[in-house]
Write a protein that holds these residues in place. Sequence first.
Motif, PDB file in Angstrom:
ATOM      1  N   ASP A   5       0.849  -1.184   0.000  1.00  0.00           N
ATOM      2  CA  ASP A   5       0.000   0.000   0.000  1.00  0.00           C
ATOM      3  C   ASP A   5       0.893   1.245   0.000  1.00  0.00           C
ATOM      4  N   LYS A   6       0.298   2.416   0.049  1.00  0.00           N
ATOM      5  CA  LYS A   6       1.077   3.660  -0.045  1.00  0.00           C
ATOM      6  C   LYS A   6       1.993   3.863   1.151  1.00  0.00           C
ATOM      7  N   ASN A   7       1.747   3.131   2.249  1.00  0.00           N
ATOM      8  CA  ASN A   7       2.606   3.228   3.436  1.00  0.00           C
ATOM      9  C   ASN A   7       3.728   2.206   3.429  1.00  0.00           C
ATOM     10  N   GLY A   8       3.771   1.361   2.394  1.00  0.00           N
ATOM     11  CA  GLY A   8       4.811   0.346   2.300  1.00  0.00           C
ATOM     12  C   GLY A   8       4.465  -0.966   2.975  1.00  0.00           C
ATOM     13  N   LEU A   9       3.175  -1.202   3.223  1.00  0.00           N
ATOM     14  CA  LEU A   9       2.751  -2.426   3.919  1.00  0.00           C
ATOM     15  C   LEU A   9       2.157  -3.419   2.930  1.00  0.00           C
ATOM     16  N   TRP A  10       2.690  -4.635   2.936  1.00  0.00           N
ATOM     17  CA  TRP A  10       2.146  -5.725   2.131  1.00  0.00           C
ATOM     18  C   TRP A  10       1.325  -6.618   3.041  1.00  0.00           C
ATOM     19  N   THR A  11       0.164  -7.038   2.570  1.00  0.00           N
ATOM     20  CA  THR A  11      -0.691  -7.964   3.309  1.00  0.00           C
ATOM     21  C   THR A  11      -0.881  -9.208   2.460  1.00  0.00           C
ATOM     22  N   SER A  12      -0.694 -10.374   3.075  1.00  0.00           N
ATOM     23  CA  SER A  12      -0.838 -11.632   2.346  1.00  0.00           C
ATOM     24  C   SER A  12      -2.278 -11.787   1.861  1.00  0.00           C
ATOM     25  N   PRO A  13      -2.491 -12.590   0.822  1.00  0.00           N
ATOM     26  CA  PRO A  13      -3.841 -12.763   0.288  1.00  0.00           C
ATOM     27  C   PRO A  13      -4.867 -13.225   1.331  1.00  0.00           C
ATOM     28  N   ASP A  14      -4.433 -14.020   2.312  1.00  0.00           N
ATOM     29  CA  ASP A  14      -5.384 -14.466   3.340  1.00  0.00           C
ATOM     30  C   ASP A  14      -5.521 -13.451   4.477  1.00  0.00           C
ATOM     31  N   GLY A  15      -4.755 -12.347   4.426  1.00  0.00           N
ATOM     32  CA  GLY A  15      -4.853 -11.286   5.417  1.00  0.00           C
ATOM     33  C   GLY A  15      -4.145 -11.563   6.730  1.00  0.00           C
ATOM     34  N   LYS A  16      -3.506 -12.710   6.861  1.00  0.00           N
ATOM     35  CA  LYS A  16      -2.888 -13.088   8.138  1.00  0.00           C
ATOM     36  C   LYS A  16      -1.495 -12.509   8.335  1.00  0.00           C
ATOM     37  N   ALA A  17      -0.731 -12.411   7.284  1.00  0.00           N
ATOM     38  CA  ALA A  17       0.647 -11.915   7.406  1.00  0.00           C
ATOM     39  C   ALA A  17       0.752 -10.514   6.808  1.00  0.00           C
ATOM     40  N   LYS A  18       1.590  -9.701   7.453  1.00  0.00           N
ATOM     41  CA  LYS A  18       1.866  -8.351   6.971  1.00  0.00           C
ATOM     42  C   LYS A  18       3.375  -8.156   7.019  1.00  0.00           C
ATOM     43  N   VAL A  19       3.915  -7.517   5.981  1.00  0.00           N
ATOM     44  CA  VAL A  19       5.355  -7.294   5.897  1.00  0.00           C
ATOM     45  C   VAL A  19       5.603  -5.886   5.360  1.00  0.00           C
ATOM     46  N   ASN A  52      15.288   0.437   4.234  1.00  0.00           N
ATOM     47  CA  ASN A  52      16.731   0.305   4.048  1.00  0.00           C
ATOM     48  C   ASN A  52      17.488   0.972   5.177  1.00  0.00           C
ATOM     49  N   ASP A  53      18.621   0.385   5.529  1.00  0.00           N
ATOM     50  CA  ASP A  53      19.534   1.065   6.448  1.00  0.00           C
ATOM     51  C   ASP A  53      20.302   2.112   5.642  1.00  0.00           C
ATOM     52  N   PRO A  54      21.178   2.888   6.257  1.00  0.00           N
ATOM     53  CA  PRO A  54      21.871   3.959   5.523  1.00  0.00           C
ATOM     54  C   PRO A  54      22.723   3.480   4.343  1.00  0.00           C
ATOM     55  N   ASP A  55      23.059   2.205   4.313  1.00  0.00           N
ATOM     56  CA  ASP A  55      23.879   1.660   3.234  1.00  0.00           C
ATOM     57  C   ASP A  55      23.060   0.967   2.155  1.00  0.00           C
ATOM     58  N   GLY A  56      21.743   0.967   2.299  1.00  0.00           N
ATOM     59  CA  GLY A  56      20.889   0.321   1.318  1.00  0.00           C
ATOM     60  C   GLY A  56      20.610  -1.140   1.593  1.00  0.00           C
ATOM     61  N   ASN A  57      21.064  -1.654   2.748  1.00  0.00           N
ATOM     62  CA  ASN A  57      20.718  -3.025   3.110  1.00  0.00           C
ATOM     63  C   ASN A  57      19.220  -3.073   3.397  1.00  0.00           C
ATOM     64  N   ASN A  58      18.535  -4.032   2.792  1.00  0.00           N
ATOM     65  CA  ASN A  58      17.088  -4.146   2.902  1.00  0.00           C
ATOM     66  C   ASN A  58      16.741  -4.890   4.191  1.00  0.00           C
ATOM     67  N   LEU A  59      15.920  -4.261   5.030  1.00  0.00           N
ATOM     68  CA  LEU A  59      15.485  -4.807   6.305  1.00  0.00           C
ATOM     69  C   LEU A  59      13.964  -4.922   6.284  1.00  0.00           C
ATOM     70  N   SER A  60      13.409  -5.754   7.153  1.00  0.00           N
ATOM     71  CA  SER A  60      11.949  -5.923   7.130  1.00  0.00           C
ATOM     72  C   SER A  60      11.387  -6.133   8.519  1.00  0.00           C
ATOM     73  N   LEU A  61      10.073  -5.908   8.600  1.00  0.00           N
ATOM     74  CA  LEU A  61       9.262  -6.258   9.767  1.00  0.00           C
ATOM     75  C   LEU A  61       8.172  -7.183   9.278  1.00  0.00           C
ATOM     76  N   THR A  62       7.812  -8.167  10.102  1.00  0.00           N
ATOM     77  CA  THR A  62       6.747  -9.103   9.758  1.00  0.00           C
ATOM     78  C   THR A  62       5.812  -9.283  10.942  1.00  0.00           C
ATOM     79  N   GLU A  63       4.523  -9.244  10.652  1.00  0.00           N
ATOM     80  CA  GLU A  63       3.493  -9.609  11.631  1.00  0.00           C
ATOM     81  C   GLU A  63       2.741 -10.781  11.030  1.00  0.00           C
ATOM     82  N   SER A  64       2.659 -11.869  11.797  1.00  0.00           N
ATOM     83  CA  SER A  64       1.925 -13.032  11.272  1.00  0.00           C
ATOM     84  C   SER A  64       1.029 -13.629  12.330  1.00  0.00           C
TER      85      SER A  64
END
Length: 125
Positions: free
Chosen positions: A95-109, A113-125
Motif C-alpha cells: 500500500d502507499k505506506n509500504g505495507l504488504w498484506t498476504s492474500p489471506d490477510g494473516k501476514a503483513k510485511v 533500508n539502512d543507511p547503506d541500502g541493506n534491505n530490512l523488514s518487519l513481519t506480523e503473522s
Amino acid sequence: MSLKGKKAVTFVLTPDRPRAQAYYSEVLGLPLLREDPFAAVFDLGGGTVLRLTAIKAHTPSPHTVLGWEVPDIRAAMADLASRGVVFIEYPGMTDKNGLWTSPDGKAKVCWFNDPDGNNLSLTES
C-alpha cells in the motif's frame, strides 16, 4: 555435528561502520554489546547477535538481509517512522505506506533500508 539448537550469528555489511552503528543503535534501538576491530556486535534477543562489519567495497543486496517479527506491525512502523525510517513502497505490491498484506490477510510485511541500502523488514503473522 548438527547446527540444530546452536546460537545463530547474523552479519550486516557496511562501508561506513560509525554511521551504520549509530543507525542500528539510535534509530533501531538495538543494544550494543561490544566492539572489536572487525565489528560492532548488537544483541538481537534470544541469544542471537548481529555483527555489523565494515567492508569498503560493499554493494547492498536488493533482497532482505535481516528482519524482525513484531506483534503489531502498524505500531512498529509508526515508532520507526517517528525516528526517521522511511518504508519502501513497491507499486502493485504494497500500500502507499509500504505495507504488504498476504492474500489471506494473516501476514503483513514492510521493508526499509539502512543507511547503506541493506534491505530490512518487519513481519506480523
